[in-house]
Scaffold this motif. Structure first.
Motif, PDB file in Angstrom:
ATOM      1  N   ASP A 173       9.572  13.210  -5.817  1.00 54.57           N
ATOM      2  CA  ASP A 173      10.545  12.105  -5.881  1.00 54.57           C
ATOM      3  C   ASP A 173       9.981  10.892  -5.153  1.00 54.57           C
ATOM      4  O   ASP A 173       9.904  10.873  -3.924  1.00 54.57           O
ATOM      5  N   ILE A 174       9.584   9.878  -5.904  1.00 55.53           N
ATOM      6  CA  ILE A 174       8.980   8.689  -5.296  1.00 55.53           C
ATOM      7  C   ILE A 174       9.971   7.958  -4.396  1.00 55.53           C
ATOM      8  O   ILE A 174       9.584   7.380  -3.366  1.00 55.53           O
ATOM      9  N   ASP A 175      11.250   7.976  -4.760  1.00 52.76           N
ATOM     10  CA  ASP A 175      12.260   7.285  -3.945  1.00 52.76           C
ATOM     11  C   ASP A 175      12.325   7.867  -2.541  1.00 52.76           C
ATOM     12  O   ASP A 175      12.328   7.138  -1.544  1.00 52.76           O
ATOM     13  N   LYS A 176      12.397   9.194  -2.460  1.00 55.26           N
ATOM     14  CA  LYS A 176      12.523   9.843  -1.158  1.00 55.26           C
ATOM     15  C   LYS A 176      11.243   9.675  -0.335  1.00 55.26           C
ATOM     16  O   LYS A 176      11.307   9.497   0.888  1.00 55.26           O
ATOM     17  N   ILE A 177      10.093   9.703  -0.999  1.00 56.25           N
ATOM     18  CA  ILE A 177       8.827   9.507  -0.277  1.00 56.25           C
ATOM     19  C   ILE A 177       8.759   8.102   0.302  1.00 56.25           C
ATOM     20  O   ILE A 177       8.380   7.900   1.465  1.00 56.25           O
ATOM     21  N   ILE A 178       9.135   7.108  -0.487  1.00 55.82           N
ATOM     22  CA  ILE A 178       9.099   5.715  -0.010  1.00 55.82           C
ATOM     23  C   ILE A 178      10.101   5.505   1.122  1.00 55.82           C
ATOM     24  O   ILE A 178       9.777   4.884   2.145  1.00 55.82           O
ATOM     25  N   ILE A 179      11.319   6.031   0.960  1.00 56.81           N
ATOM     26  CA  ILE A 179      12.349   5.856   1.985  1.00 56.81           C
ATOM     27  C   ILE A 179      11.904   6.471   3.314  1.00 56.81           C
ATOM     28  O   ILE A 179      12.057   5.867   4.383  1.00 56.81           O
ATOM     29  N   GLY A 180      11.351   7.675   3.248  1.00 55.19           N
ATOM     30  CA  GLY A 180      10.897   8.310   4.484  1.00 55.19           C
ATOM     31  C   GLY A 180       9.697   7.613   5.096  1.00 55.19           C
ATOM     32  O   GLY A 180       9.625   7.421   6.313  1.00 55.19           O
ATOM     33  N   SER A 181       8.757   7.198   4.254  1.00 53.25           N
ATOM     34  CA  SER A 181       7.513   6.607   4.757  1.00 53.25           C
ATOM     35  C   SER A 181       7.715   5.211   5.327  1.00 53.25           C
ATOM     36  O   SER A 181       6.948   4.760   6.180  1.00 53.25           O
ATOM     37  N   VAL A 182       8.729   4.521   4.866  1.00 52.45           N
ATOM     38  CA  VAL A 182       8.935   3.138   5.292  1.00 52.45           C
ATOM     39  C   VAL A 182       9.637   3.065   6.652  1.00 52.45           C
ATOM     40  O   VAL A 182       9.596   2.013   7.315  1.00 52.45           O
ATOM     41  N   MET A 183      10.231   4.149   7.103  1.00 57.64           N
ATOM     42  CA  MET A 183      11.014   4.113   8.337  1.00 57.64           C
ATOM     43  C   MET A 183      10.200   3.737   9.579  1.00 57.64           C
ATOM     44  O   MET A 183      10.708   3.007  10.443  1.00 57.64           O
ATOM     45  N   PRO A 184       8.940   4.194   9.754  1.00 57.56           N
ATOM     46  CA  PRO A 184       8.185   3.741  10.928  1.00 57.56           C
ATOM     47  C   PRO A 184       7.899   2.241  10.942  1.00 57.56           C
ATOM     48  O   PRO A 184       7.576   1.695  12.011  1.00 57.56           O
ATOM     49  N   LEU A 185       8.027   1.568   9.805  1.00 59.15           N
ATOM     50  CA  LEU A 185       7.802   0.130   9.756  1.00 59.15           C
ATOM     51  C   LEU A 185       9.076  -0.666  10.023  1.00 59.15           C
ATOM     52  O   LEU A 185       9.007  -1.881  10.277  1.00 59.15           O
ATOM     53  N   VAL A 186      10.221  -0.014   9.952  1.00 60.08           N
ATOM     54  CA  VAL A 186      11.505  -0.709  10.096  1.00 60.08           C
ATOM     55  C   VAL A 186      11.648  -1.249  11.525  1.00 60.08           C
ATOM     56  O   VAL A 186      11.366  -0.526  12.492  1.00 60.08           O
ATOM     57  N   PRO A 187      12.084  -2.502  11.688  1.00 59.79           N
ATOM     58  CA  PRO A 187      12.161  -3.126  13.022  1.00 59.79           C
ATOM     59  C   PRO A 187      13.404  -2.694  13.798  1.00 59.79           C
ATOM     60  O   PRO A 187      14.298  -3.503  14.088  1.00 59.79           O
TER      61      PRO A 187
ATOM     62  N   PHE B 196       0.838  -1.203   0.000  1.00 61.64           N
ATOM     63  CA  PHE B 196       0.000   0.000   0.000  1.00 61.64           C
ATOM     64  C   PHE B 196       0.872   1.251   0.000  1.00 61.64           C
ATOM     65  O   PHE B 196       0.583   2.225  -0.713  1.00 61.64           O
ATOM     66  N   LEU B 197       1.936   1.241   0.783  1.00 61.25           N
ATOM     67  CA  LEU B 197       2.833   2.405   0.882  1.00 61.25           C
ATOM     68  C   LEU B 197       3.433   2.753  -0.471  1.00 61.25           C
ATOM     69  O   LEU B 197       3.399   3.914  -0.898  1.00 61.25           O
ATOM     70  N   ALA B 198       3.977   1.751  -1.149  1.00 57.98           N
ATOM     71  CA  ALA B 198       4.630   2.018  -2.439  1.00 57.98           C
ATOM     72  C   ALA B 198       3.624   2.484  -3.481  1.00 57.98           C
ATOM     73  O   ALA B 198       3.904   3.406  -4.262  1.00 57.98           O
ATOM     74  N   PHE B 199       2.436   1.854  -3.484  1.00 58.14           N
ATOM     75  CA  PHE B 199       1.426   2.245  -4.481  1.00 58.14           C
ATOM     76  C   PHE B 199       0.916   3.664  -4.213  1.00 58.14           C
ATOM     77  O   PHE B 199       0.712   4.451  -5.150  1.00 58.14           O
ATOM     78  N   THR B 200       0.728   4.021  -2.950  1.00 52.08           N
ATOM     79  CA  THR B 200       0.270   5.370  -2.605  1.00 52.08           C
ATOM     80  C   THR B 200       1.329   6.409  -2.946  1.00 52.08           C
ATOM     81  O   THR B 200       1.004   7.505  -3.425  1.00 52.08           O
ATOM     82  N   ALA B 201       2.594   6.073  -2.708  1.00 47.47           N
ATOM     83  CA  ALA B 201       3.673   6.993  -3.075  1.00 47.47           C
ATOM     84  C   ALA B 201       3.701   7.206  -4.586  1.00 47.47           C
ATOM     85  O   ALA B 201       3.923   8.338  -5.064  1.00 47.47           O
ATOM     86  N   PHE B 202       3.464   6.139  -5.349  1.00 48.36           N
ATOM     87  CA  PHE B 202       3.408   6.259  -6.812  1.00 48.36           C
ATOM     88  C   PHE B 202       2.261   7.181  -7.233  1.00 48.36           C
ATOM     89  O   PHE B 202       2.428   8.034  -8.114  1.00 48.36           O
ATOM     90  N   LEU B 203       1.096   7.030  -6.604  1.00 46.64           N
ATOM     91  CA  LEU B 203      -0.042   7.895  -6.932  1.00 46.64           C
ATOM     92  C   LEU B 203       0.255   9.355  -6.595  1.00 46.64           C
ATOM     93  O   LEU B 203      -0.163  10.262  -7.329  1.00 46.64           O
ATOM     94  N   MET B 204       0.952   9.601  -5.494  1.00 50.28           N
ATOM     95  CA  MET B 204       1.297  10.974  -5.117  1.00 50.28           C
ATOM     96  C   MET B 204       2.137  11.642  -6.193  1.00 50.28           C
ATOM     97  O   MET B 204       1.959  12.829  -6.495  1.00 50.28           O
ATOM     98  N   VAL B 205       3.048  10.887  -6.784  1.00 45.59           N
ATOM     99  CA  VAL B 205       3.888  11.442  -7.842  1.00 45.59           C
ATOM    100  C   VAL B 205       3.090  11.618  -9.126  1.00 45.59           C
ATOM    101  O   VAL B 205       3.232  12.625  -9.841  1.00 45.59           O
ATOM    102  N   VAL B 206       2.205  10.668  -9.438  1.00 47.18           N
ATOM    103  CA  VAL B 206       1.406  10.734 -10.667  1.00 47.18           C
ATOM    104  C   VAL B 206       0.499  11.949 -10.670  1.00 47.18           C
ATOM    105  O   VAL B 206       0.339  12.630 -11.694  1.00 47.18           O
ATOM    106  N   ILE B 207      -0.103  12.258  -9.518  1.00 46.67           N
ATOM    107  CA  ILE B 207      -1.033  13.397  -9.464  1.00 46.67           C
ATOM    108  C   ILE B 207      -0.317  14.697  -9.087  1.00 46.67           C
ATOM    109  O   ILE B 207      -0.963  15.695  -8.745  1.00 46.67           O
ATOM    110  N   ASN B 208       1.033  14.650  -9.106  1.00 51.43           N
ATOM    111  CA  ASN B 208       1.875  15.831  -8.913  1.00 51.43           C
ATOM    112  C   ASN B 208       1.811  16.427  -7.502  1.00 51.43           C
ATOM    113  O   ASN B 208       2.117  17.616  -7.304  1.00 51.43           O
ATOM    114  N   LEU B 209       1.443  15.612  -6.510  1.00 51.30           N
ATOM    115  CA  LEU B 209       1.531  16.064  -5.128  1.00 51.30           C
ATOM    116  C   LEU B 209       2.937  15.854  -4.580  1.00 51.30           C
ATOM    117  O   LEU B 209       3.363  16.538  -3.654  1.00 51.30           O
ATOM    118  N   GLY B 210       3.647  14.886  -5.141  1.00 57.80           N
ATOM    119  CA  GLY B 210       5.016  14.627  -4.732  1.00 57.80           C
ATOM    120  C   GLY B 210       5.953  14.689  -5.923  1.00 57.80           C
ATOM    121  O   GLY B 210       5.520  14.556  -7.072  1.00 57.80           O
TER     122      GLY B 210
END
Length: 247
Positions: A188-202, A172-186
């Motif tokens: 850089d998809i790489d930076k959005i994914i890297i930042g968003s994934v950190m709360p899930l990191v163990p 869900f995270l990766a797909f939502t980050a892709f949509l953010m870039v497609v609709i021009n809200l974001g």
């Protein structure tokens, strides 16, 4: 009856700490210290991430507690540590310690789910900036990270298997980050994914695995290390599958 109460107090303290994310060597040390404070000098404790065994003497019968659910609540760990210190200094009686431990065990999470979601969202935005993302990606990263963390909590309650919960949250995270870039809200998809994934990191699992290994608890350290690797694999696989499909 007093010996039975001592055993119950030690097992309850160990159970609370292990369920709240404490290292196994800390759990064992706390249980033994409590027992020794009540004149059980030869007490024996053995903890793994899923079980605790305790005996008041080397030749006494063992008592067993199984740990089914584990979470991160370092506030409870600190409270049990405080009770252990008060017991060691003689400031708490056996009955008082038991009552306080029962109250801690019945407490809900120190922070509400909404507060956890807000913290995860804000952390996602901050990590995006820290990894050299632009401020234009700050809000999208907050939205993506907070939503993914919320879904991880929901999937974990629904599936009871942390691996699949984190895998689906990463998808869900990766797909939502892709949509953010497609609709021009974001941008850089790489930076959005890297930042968003950190709360899930163990992060706590990795830290506890290293500390248990350094303390000589090889079984617990390897178990937690493998669990952390599986969690990282689940997150990476979820993100990779989406990126392979959309690019």
């Amino acid at each position: 009856m007093e010996q039975e109460t001592i055993v119950k107090v030690c097992l309850l303290a160990g159970k609370i700490m292990l369920q709240s994310g404490a290292e196994t060597y800390r759990v064992e040390d706390t249980m033994v210290r409590i027992a020794q404070a009540f004149k059980m000098q030869n007490a024996q404790a053995y903890a793994t991430p899923t079980a605790i065994m305790f005996a008041v003497d080397m030749t006494a019968s063992s008592n067993f507690v199984r740990i089914d659910e584990r979470a991160t609540d370092l506030h409870k760990v600190a409270e049990v540590n405080s009770i252990s210190r008060y017991i060691s200094t003689g400031e708490l009686s056996l009955i008082e310690a038991r009552d306080q431990l029962l109250n801690i065990d019945q407490q809900q999470n120190s922070f509400s789910v909404w507060l956890q979601l807000l913290a995860a969202a804000f952390a996602s935005g901050c990590f995006t900036i820290m990894f050299q993302g632009s401020w234009h990606d700050f809000i999208p990263a907050m939205i993506v990270g907070g939503s993914a963390f919320c879904l991880m909590i929901y999937f974990h309650k629904l599936l009871k298997i942390r691996f699949f919960a984190e895998f689906l949250a990463a998808v869900f995270l990766a797909f939502t980050a892709f949509l953010m870039v497609v609709i021009n809200l974001g941008l850089d998809i790489d930076k959005i994914i890297i930042g968003s994934v950190m709360p899930l990191v163990p992060g706590l699992l990795i830290t506890n695995a290293v500390r248990d290994l350094m303390a000589g608890h090889l079984v617990s350290g390897m178990t937690k290390g493998i669990e952390a690797i599986l969690t990282a694999f689940a997150i990476g696989a979820g993100v990779a599958i989406v990126l392979l499909l959309v690019y």
